[in-house]
Design a protein around this motif. Structure first.
Motif, PDB file in Angstrom:
ATOM      1  N   ALA A   1      -5.405  14.788  -7.228  1.00 39.55           N
ATOM      2  CA  ALA A   1      -6.645  14.424  -6.525  1.00 39.55           C
ATOM      3  C   ALA A   1      -6.722  12.925  -6.295  1.00 39.55           C
ATOM      4  O   ALA A   1      -7.134  12.459  -5.215  1.00 39.55           O
ATOM      5  N   ASP A   2      -6.309  12.164  -7.349  1.00 40.76           N
ATOM      6  CA  ASP A   2      -6.286  10.705  -7.176  1.00 40.76           C
ATOM      7  C   ASP A   2      -5.307  10.307  -6.071  1.00 40.76           C
ATOM      8  O   ASP A   2      -5.559   9.368  -5.304  1.00 40.76           O
ATOM      9  N   LEU A   3      -4.159  11.014  -6.008  1.00 40.53           N
ATOM     10  CA  LEU A   3      -3.171  10.730  -4.964  1.00 40.53           C
ATOM     11  C   LEU A   3      -3.741  10.978  -3.576  1.00 40.53           C
ATOM     12  O   LEU A   3      -3.553  10.167  -2.663  1.00 40.53           O
ATOM     13  N   GLN A   4      -4.456  12.074  -3.408  1.00 41.88           N
ATOM     14  CA  GLN A   4      -5.048  12.395  -2.110  1.00 41.88           C
ATOM     15  C   GLN A   4      -6.080  11.341  -1.717  1.00 41.88           C
ATOM     16  O   GLN A   4      -6.136  10.899  -0.567  1.00 41.88           O
ATOM     17  N   ALA A   5      -6.893  10.940  -2.706  1.00 39.91           N
ATOM     18  CA  ALA A   5      -7.892   9.903  -2.428  1.00 39.91           C
ATOM     19  C   ALA A   5      -7.219   8.574  -2.085  1.00 39.91           C
ATOM     20  O   ALA A   5      -7.637   7.855  -1.173  1.00 39.91           O
ATOM     21  N   LEU A   6      -6.121   8.270  -2.851  1.00 41.99           N
ATOM     22  CA  LEU A   6      -5.386   7.022  -2.578  1.00 41.99           C
ATOM     23  C   LEU A   6      -4.752   7.050  -1.198  1.00 41.99           C
ATOM     24  O   LEU A   6      -4.781   6.042  -0.481  1.00 41.99           O
ATOM     25  N   LYS A   7      -4.188   8.204  -0.823  1.00 36.77           N
ATOM     26  CA  LYS A   7      -3.596   8.318   0.503  1.00 36.77           C
ATOM     27  C   LYS A   7      -4.635   8.086   1.587  1.00 36.77           C
ATOM     28  O   LYS A   7      -4.371   7.395   2.587  1.00 36.77           O
ATOM     29  N   THR A   8      -5.812   8.698   1.387  1.00 42.84           N
ATOM     30  CA  THR A   8      -6.873   8.537   2.389  1.00 42.84           C
ATOM     31  C   THR A   8      -7.308   7.073   2.500  1.00 42.84           C
ATOM     32  O   THR A   8      -7.455   6.521   3.598  1.00 42.84           O
ATOM     33  N   THR A   9      -7.519   6.475   1.325  1.00 44.50           N
ATOM     34  CA  THR A   9      -7.970   5.066   1.321  1.00 44.50           C
ATOM     35  C   THR A   9      -6.916   4.135   1.916  1.00 44.50           C
ATOM     36  O   THR A   9      -7.195   3.303   2.784  1.00 44.50           O
ATOM     37  N   ASN A  10      -5.686   4.289   1.421  1.00 42.60           N
ATOM     38  CA  ASN A  10      -4.619   3.401   1.894  1.00 42.60           C
ATOM     39  C   ASN A  10      -4.271   3.654   3.361  1.00 42.60           C
ATOM     40  O   ASN A  10      -3.861   2.742   4.084  1.00 42.60           O
TER      41      ASN A  10
ATOM     42  N   LEU B   1       0.830  -1.205   0.000  1.00 46.10           N
ATOM     43  CA  LEU B   1       0.000   0.000   0.000  1.00 46.10           C
ATOM     44  C   LEU B   1       0.865   1.256   0.000  1.00 46.10           C
ATOM     45  O   LEU B   1       0.573   2.231  -0.716  1.00 46.10           O
ATOM     46  N   LYS B   2       1.928   1.246   0.797  1.00 54.01           N
ATOM     47  CA  LYS B   2       2.837   2.397   0.824  1.00 54.01           C
ATOM     48  C   LYS B   2       3.558   2.559  -0.516  1.00 54.01           C
ATOM     49  O   LYS B   2       3.782   3.689  -0.988  1.00 54.01           O
ATOM     50  N   SER B   3       3.925   1.407  -1.118  1.00 56.33           N
ATOM     51  CA  SER B   3       4.578   1.465  -2.427  1.00 56.33           C
ATOM     52  C   SER B   3       3.634   2.027  -3.474  1.00 56.33           C
ATOM     53  O   SER B   3       4.060   2.791  -4.361  1.00 56.33           O
ATOM     54  N   GLU B   4       2.353   1.666  -3.362  1.00 60.13           N
ATOM     55  CA  GLU B   4       1.360   2.212  -4.303  1.00 60.13           C
ATOM     56  C   GLU B   4       1.266   3.727  -4.172  1.00 60.13           C
ATOM     57  O   GLU B   4       1.191   4.453  -5.184  1.00 60.13           O
ATOM     58  N   ILE B   5       1.301   4.222  -2.917  1.00 57.04           N
ATOM     59  CA  ILE B   5       1.259   5.681  -2.699  1.00 57.04           C
ATOM     60  C   ILE B   5       2.517   6.328  -3.247  1.00 57.04           C
ATOM     61  O   ILE B   5       2.473   7.382  -3.910  1.00 57.04           O
ATOM     62  N   ALA B   6       3.689   5.710  -3.007  1.00 50.18           N
ATOM     63  CA  ALA B   6       4.947   6.282  -3.503  1.00 50.18           C
ATOM     64  C   ALA B   6       4.968   6.327  -5.023  1.00 50.18           C
ATOM     65  O   ALA B   6       5.433   7.313  -5.633  1.00 50.18           O
ATOM     66  N   THR B   7       4.455   5.270  -5.660  1.00 50.12           N
ATOM     67  CA  THR B   7       4.391   5.257  -7.130  1.00 50.12           C
ATOM     68  C   THR B   7       3.499   6.374  -7.652  1.00 50.12           C
ATOM     69  O   THR B   7       3.845   7.065  -8.630  1.00 50.12           O
ATOM     70  N   LYS B   8       2.358   6.547  -6.984  1.00 43.26           N
ATOM     71  CA  LYS B   8       1.437   7.618  -7.406  1.00 43.26           C
ATOM     72  C   LYS B   8       2.072   8.981  -7.177  1.00 43.26           C
ATOM     73  O   LYS B   8       1.908   9.905  -8.001  1.00 43.26           O
ATOM     74  N   GLU B   9       2.825   9.135  -6.068  1.00 43.39           N
ATOM     75  CA  GLU B   9       3.497  10.407  -5.802  1.00 43.39           C
ATOM     76  C   GLU B   9       4.530  10.697  -6.881  1.00 43.39           C
ATOM     77  O   GLU B   9       4.691  11.840  -7.339  1.00 43.39           O
ATOM     78  N   ASN B  10       5.265   9.680  -7.296  1.00 44.09           N
ATOM     79  CA  ASN B  10       6.254   9.867  -8.360  1.00 44.09           C
ATOM     80  C   ASN B  10       5.577  10.281  -9.664  1.00 44.09           C
ATOM     81  O   ASN B  10       6.082  11.141 -10.418  1.00 44.09           O
ATOM     82  N   GLU B  11       4.409   9.673  -9.922  1.00 45.02           N
ATOM     83  CA  GLU B  11       3.651  10.044 -11.119  1.00 45.02           C
ATOM     84  C   GLU B  11       3.203  11.497 -11.056  1.00 45.02           C
ATOM     85  O   GLU B  11       3.319  12.257 -12.040  1.00 45.02           O
TER      86      GLU B  11
END
Length: 366
Positions: A208-217, A159-169
């Motif tokens: 926005a997707d990153l913020q939603a992903l952070k909240t969900t994860n 889950l953290k890796s998914e957030i980091a990947t989205k942050e890099n994007e």
């Protein structure tokens, strides 16, 4: 009074010993004292051994007293039954079973006192064993929880890796639209044109997707971390529940095992000491010379054997004479006509009664 008590302990015939010299009485008092103090040592050793098992003074004293009395009775019986014949080989043969038993009893008696004598050294060994058992117990319990904890940890890392990947994007999109505004890439036109707006919108959507992903994860990670916390609590509870078993690992068998890890020579000498103590009554009787008491006892036994043999011969002669007389009496009676006629008459009457009874039983059938 004390001498009479020790003579009683020796198993000697007090009435016969009173007719002997003072020296002979002192000899048997010494043998009795050896029997008594051997039983006292057996009581102390067994009481301590049982105290380590039951951890109760009353149970230890009670069972120790029974064991001491058992050893006392056994030693007293063996010593009293060894006959001083003047032949050492014969006396040693009588004592051989007792000597074998003495080795076994010496081991039983010596071991508890060895545990007491080397108590500090044994405590150190047991402490080391407890520490090793504690670590081993924790490791064994950890193997029950580790797979599940590792799986949850891997899920959290994913889950953290998914957030980091989205942050890099998002960061990459940010760099793109900034470069477009600066004119260093893309259309290479300075200013915020349509392309810039397109790239800025794409970045904002990804943000926005990153913020939603952070909240969900974050909620998922929080739930997973709660599971790990629960597993750790369960692990600590199980360790706490099983730790008393490790702490109580200081029973009799554990202490004997710990004693076996120590150098054997001191324990061996203690065993030899108690072997000497345990065999002391029998050795004392074997080494004692044949004395006045032994001679008188042997004479009394011989007199008893002679009297018993004479009585048996007299009974055999009486039975033989009685058989001869009976044969003559019944032989003379059998020739009398009057007795013959009377017996024939009674036999005839008996046969008539038997025939009548048989006839009645047959007529009942028809």
């Amino acid at each position: 009074m004390l001498q009479r008590f020790f003579i009683l302990c020796s198993g000697a015939d007090n009435s016969l010993l009173e007719t002997c010299s003072k020296g002979e009485q002192n000899k048997y008092a010494g043998i009795g004292a050896t029997v008594f103090f051997t039983a006292v040592m057996a009581f102390l050793a067994s009481a301590y051994a049982l105290y380590t098992v039951f951890d109760n003074y009353f149970a230890a004293i009670g069972f120790g007293l029974v064991w001491g009395l058992l050893i006392f009775n056994l030693d007293r019986y063996i010593v009293s039954t060894i006959k001083k014949t003047g032949r050492f080989s014969n006396e040693l043969f009588q004592a051989a079973p007792r000597l074998i038993l003495a080795i076994i009893i010496a081991i039983v008696i010596a071991k508890p006192l060895e545990l007491k004598i080397f108590e500090k050294e044994i405590d150190r060994v047991i402490l080391e064993q407890k520490n090793a058992f504690t670590v081993e117990n924790q490791n064994q319990i950890a193997t029950q929880f580790s797979p599940e904890v590792d799986a949850i940890t891997n899920e959290i890392d994913a889950l953290k890796s998914e957030i980091a990947t989205k942050e890099n994007e998002v960061n990459a999109l940010y760099d793109i639209y900034i470069s477009e505004a600066e004119g260093t890439s893309g259309t290479q036109k300075l200013g915020k044109g349509p392309v810039y707006k397109e790239k800025r919108d794409k970045h904002d959507a990804a943000l926005a997707d990153l913020q939603a992903l952070k909240t969900t994860n974050a909620s998922k990670i929080e739930a997973l971390e709660a599971q790990i916390s629960t597993l750790k609590t369960n692990y600590d509870t199980k360790v706490a529940d099983t730790q008393p078993i490790v702490e109580n690992f200081d029973g009799l068998m554990a202490r004997i095992t710990a004693l076996d890890t120590l150098p054997w020579l001191p324990s061996f000498f203690i065993f030899l000491l108690f072997l000497c103590i345990e065999t002391a009554p029998i050795i004392a009787k074997l080494l004692a010379p044949r004395g006045e008491y032994d001679v008188k006892l042997s004479e009394a036994e011989d007199e008893l054997k002679s009297w018993a043999t004479q009585k048996a011969q007299q009974r055999a002669s009486l039975i033989k004479a009685d058989h001869i007389l009976n044969d003559r009496v019944y032989g003379d009676i059998s020739t009398e006509e009057e007795l013959y006629a009377y017996k024939m008459k009674r036999a005839r009457e008996l046969m008539k009664q038997q025939q009548e009874a048989f006839y009645k039983s047959q007529t009942k059938v028809f």
